[in-house]
Design a protein around this motif. Structure first.
Motif, short mmCIF file in Angstrom:
data_model
loop_
_atom_site.label_atom_id
_atom_site.label_comp_id
_atom_site.label_asym_id
_atom_site.label_seq_id
_atom_site.Cartn_x
_atom_site.Cartn_y
_atom_site.Cartn_z
N ALA A 203 -14.02 -36.31 22.73
CA ALA A 203 -14.76 -35.97 21.51
C ALA A 203 -15.57 -34.70 21.65
O ALA A 203 -16.04 -34.15 20.64
CB ALA A 203 -15.67 -37.13 21.13
N THR A 204 -15.75 -34.21 22.88
CA THR A 204 -16.53 -32.98 23.08
C THR A 204 -15.67 -31.72 22.97
O THR A 204 -16.19 -30.62 23.08
CB THR A 204 -17.20 -33.00 24.47
N LEU A 205 -14.35 -31.91 22.76
CA LEU A 205 -13.44 -30.77 22.66
C LEU A 205 -12.86 -30.66 21.26
O LEU A 205 -12.78 -31.65 20.52
CB LEU A 205 -12.29 -30.92 23.67
N PRO A 206 -12.43 -29.47 20.87
CA PRO A 206 -11.81 -29.30 19.55
C PRO A 206 -10.54 -30.14 19.43
O PRO A 206 -9.84 -30.38 20.40
CB PRO A 206 -11.49 -27.81 19.50
N LYS A 207 -10.24 -30.55 18.19
CA LYS A 207 -9.02 -31.26 17.87
C LYS A 207 -8.08 -30.28 17.16
O LYS A 207 -8.49 -29.59 16.22
CB LYS A 207 -9.30 -32.46 16.97
N VAL A 208 -6.83 -30.25 17.62
CA VAL A 208 -5.84 -29.33 17.06
C VAL A 208 -4.77 -30.13 16.33
O VAL A 208 -4.29 -31.16 16.83
CB VAL A 208 -5.20 -28.48 18.18
N GLY A 209 -4.36 -29.65 15.16
CA GLY A 209 -3.32 -30.30 14.39
C GLY A 209 -1.99 -30.31 15.12
O GLY A 209 -1.70 -29.42 15.93
N THR A 210 -1.18 -31.31 14.84
CA THR A 210 0.11 -31.46 15.52
C THR A 210 1.29 -31.20 14.58
O THR A 210 2.43 -31.55 14.90
CB THR A 210 0.24 -32.86 16.13
N ASN A 211 1.04 -30.62 13.42
CA ASN A 211 2.14 -30.29 12.51
C ASN A 211 3.07 -29.26 13.15
O ASN A 211 2.63 -28.36 13.88
CB ASN A 211 1.59 -29.73 11.19
N THR A 212 4.37 -29.39 12.89
CA THR A 212 5.36 -28.46 13.43
C THR A 212 6.23 -27.90 12.30
O THR A 212 7.43 -27.69 12.46
CB THR A 212 6.24 -29.13 14.49
N ASP A 213 5.60 -27.66 11.16
CA ASP A 213 6.32 -27.16 9.99
C ASP A 213 6.21 -25.65 9.84
O ASP A 213 6.60 -25.09 8.81
CB ASP A 213 5.78 -27.84 8.72
N GLY A 214 5.70 -24.98 10.85
CA GLY A 214 5.56 -23.53 10.79
C GLY A 214 4.25 -23.07 10.19
O GLY A 214 3.95 -21.87 10.21
N LYS A 215 3.46 -24.00 9.66
CA LYS A 215 2.15 -23.65 9.12
C LYS A 215 1.10 -23.71 10.23
O LYS A 215 1.27 -24.43 11.21
CB LYS A 215 1.77 -24.60 7.98
N ALA A 216 0.02 -22.97 10.06
CA ALA A 216 -1.02 -22.93 11.08
C ALA A 216 -1.65 -24.31 11.27
O ALA A 216 -1.99 -24.98 10.30
CB ALA A 216 -2.10 -21.93 10.68
N PRO A 217 -1.79 -24.76 12.50
CA PRO A 217 -2.45 -26.04 12.74
C PRO A 217 -3.96 -25.93 12.50
O PRO A 217 -4.54 -24.85 12.64
CB PRO A 217 -2.16 -26.32 14.22
N SER A 218 -4.57 -27.04 12.12
CA SER A 218 -6.02 -27.07 11.97
C SER A 218 -6.67 -27.06 13.35
O SER A 218 -6.09 -27.54 14.33
CB SER A 218 -6.44 -28.31 11.20
N ILE A 219 -7.87 -26.51 13.42
CA ILE A 219 -8.70 -26.57 14.64
C ILE A 219 -10.08 -27.05 14.22
O ILE A 219 -10.79 -26.34 13.49
CB ILE A 219 -8.79 -25.21 15.35
N GLU A 220 -10.45 -28.25 14.65
CA GLU A 220 -11.75 -28.82 14.32
C GLU A 220 -12.65 -28.74 15.54
O GLU A 220 -12.44 -29.43 16.54
CB GLU A 220 -11.57 -30.27 13.88
N VAL A 221 -13.67 -27.87 15.45
CA VAL A 221 -14.60 -27.67 16.57
C VAL A 221 -15.74 -28.68 16.43
O VAL A 221 -16.37 -28.78 15.37
CB VAL A 221 -15.14 -26.24 16.58
N PRO A 222 -16.04 -29.44 17.48
CA PRO A 222 -17.11 -30.44 17.39
C PRO A 222 -18.49 -29.79 17.35
O PRO A 222 -18.67 -28.64 17.78
CB PRO A 222 -16.94 -31.25 18.68
N LYS A 223 -19.45 -30.53 16.83
CA LYS A 223 -20.84 -30.04 16.84
C LYS A 223 -21.46 -30.42 18.18
O LYS A 223 -22.21 -31.39 18.31
CB LYS A 223 -21.62 -30.65 15.67
#
Length: 334
Positions: A203-223
């Motif tokens: 939970a202390t690290l960013p979460k990255v999206g796992t989509n593989t459709d060619g669109k940019a994955p999300s990056i959620e940076v924790p507080k």
């Protein structure tokens, strides 16, 4: 030392390169003395006519991705571009400006002298089919072909090395060149990682999206406070070869700042893949990608001392002392 093909002419792009960092280590010194399709030769703006022949016979090594033996050219070659699909693949269709991964052999029509081949190097070529990156014969012959195909072509000087030829390789300005190209894969701006999702439990690290459709994955940076050390974790684990410290790679990536989550660089936004040597990038990238497998998506969190420190690239929007967060899809090793 890895021996590179001379057909390579692409240059790194994007902020992850060492511009402004003071220790750029280009691997241009590793260029081989042989001629290859990545030496773009003389520029030519006119498109050739694609014809069926004449073309020499492949006499041995007739299977896909097997080193071929090719006979001498039969009589006089065409003054246009002769192309034949020897083996039809069933993979993705190649388009102009795509990057392709391929094994190839090149020889001179009149003598059957081989001047370059990737089979002996044990490393396929990864190159963009773009003007200025590759000889025009390849750029016109390969679009429309599918991955898994073997293509035989005869390239006259007009769409090869021009009237100047390539003296180091023994190619005269009047030589027609014969190539056998085994297209292993093709990549474009919609290409993504291919592999198995890996749990992102910290939970202390960013979460990255796992989509593989060619669109940019999300990056959620924790507080939370940014880590003090480099983080390089699989998000999607591919099954390709491991990347070495001196390798070049073809990638999709997206970068944000830890402090505000703001994107500062992305191949998705540019709609263009990027290729570079791991010796040409910030230390966080080179250390983070070394040992990772082709086909993977990797989360890299780079502390300032392994990134840009107090000297970010001008106009990048990166703050001084910023911790950087990247999602990187390793598409191919070059």
């Amino acid at each position: 030392m890895r021996r590179r093909s001379l057909i390579l002419a692409a240059v790194p792009a994007g902020l992850v390169t060492l511009a402004g960092c003071g220790d750029d280590k280009s691997d241009s010194s590793k260029e081989s003395a042989s001629a290859s399709p990545s030496d773009p030769g003389a520029p030519n703006t006119s498109a050739p006519k694609i014809v069926d022949g004449p073309l020499p016979a492949i006499t041995a090594g007739v299977k896909f991705d097997e080193k071929p033996t090719v006979a001498k050219g039969p009589g006089e070659p065409s003054d246009q571009l002769a192309v034949k699909t020897v083996i039809a693949g069933g993979g993705q269709t190649v388009a102009e400006n795509d990057y392709i991964q391929a094994n190839y052999l090149g020889q001179i029509w009149s003598t059957a002298k081989v001047f370059d081949n990737s089979y002996d190097r044990g490393t396929p070529l990864v190159i963009q089919l773009a003007q200025g990156s590759i000889i025009d014969g390849w750029r016109y012959a390969l679009p429309g072909k599918k991955a898994g195909s073997r293509v035989l072509m005869a390239v006259p000087p007009t769409w090869g090395y021009g009237k100047q030829g390539n003296a180091q390789a023994g190619i005269k300005g009047t030589d027609t060149l014969v190539f056998v190209v085994d297209i292993q894969a093709t990549f474009n701006a919609k290409s993504s990682a291919k592999g198995e999702d890996v749990a992102q439990d910290d939970a202390t690290l960013p979460k990255v999206g796992t989509n593989t459709d060619g669109k940019a994955p999300s990056i959620e940076v924790p507080k939370a406070d940014a880590p003090k050390k480099l983080v390089a974790n699989y998000v999607i684990e591919g099954d390709g070869a491991e990347v070495g410290a001196e390798d070049a790679v073809l990638v999709q990536y997206k970068g944000v700042q830890w402090s505000n989550g703001k994107e500062f660089d992305s191949t998705y936004s540019r709609q263009a893949l990027t290729s570079f040597s791991l010796q040409q990038v910030v230390k966080g990238w080179s250390q983070g990608l070394t040992g990772k497998k082709v086909g993977s998506r990797v989360l890299i969190v780079i502390p300032p001392e392994l990134g840009y420190g107090d000297n970010p690239p001008q106009g990048s929007g990166i703050e001084k002392g910023a911790t950087l967060v990247f999602s990187v899809d390793i598409l191919a090793k070059m």
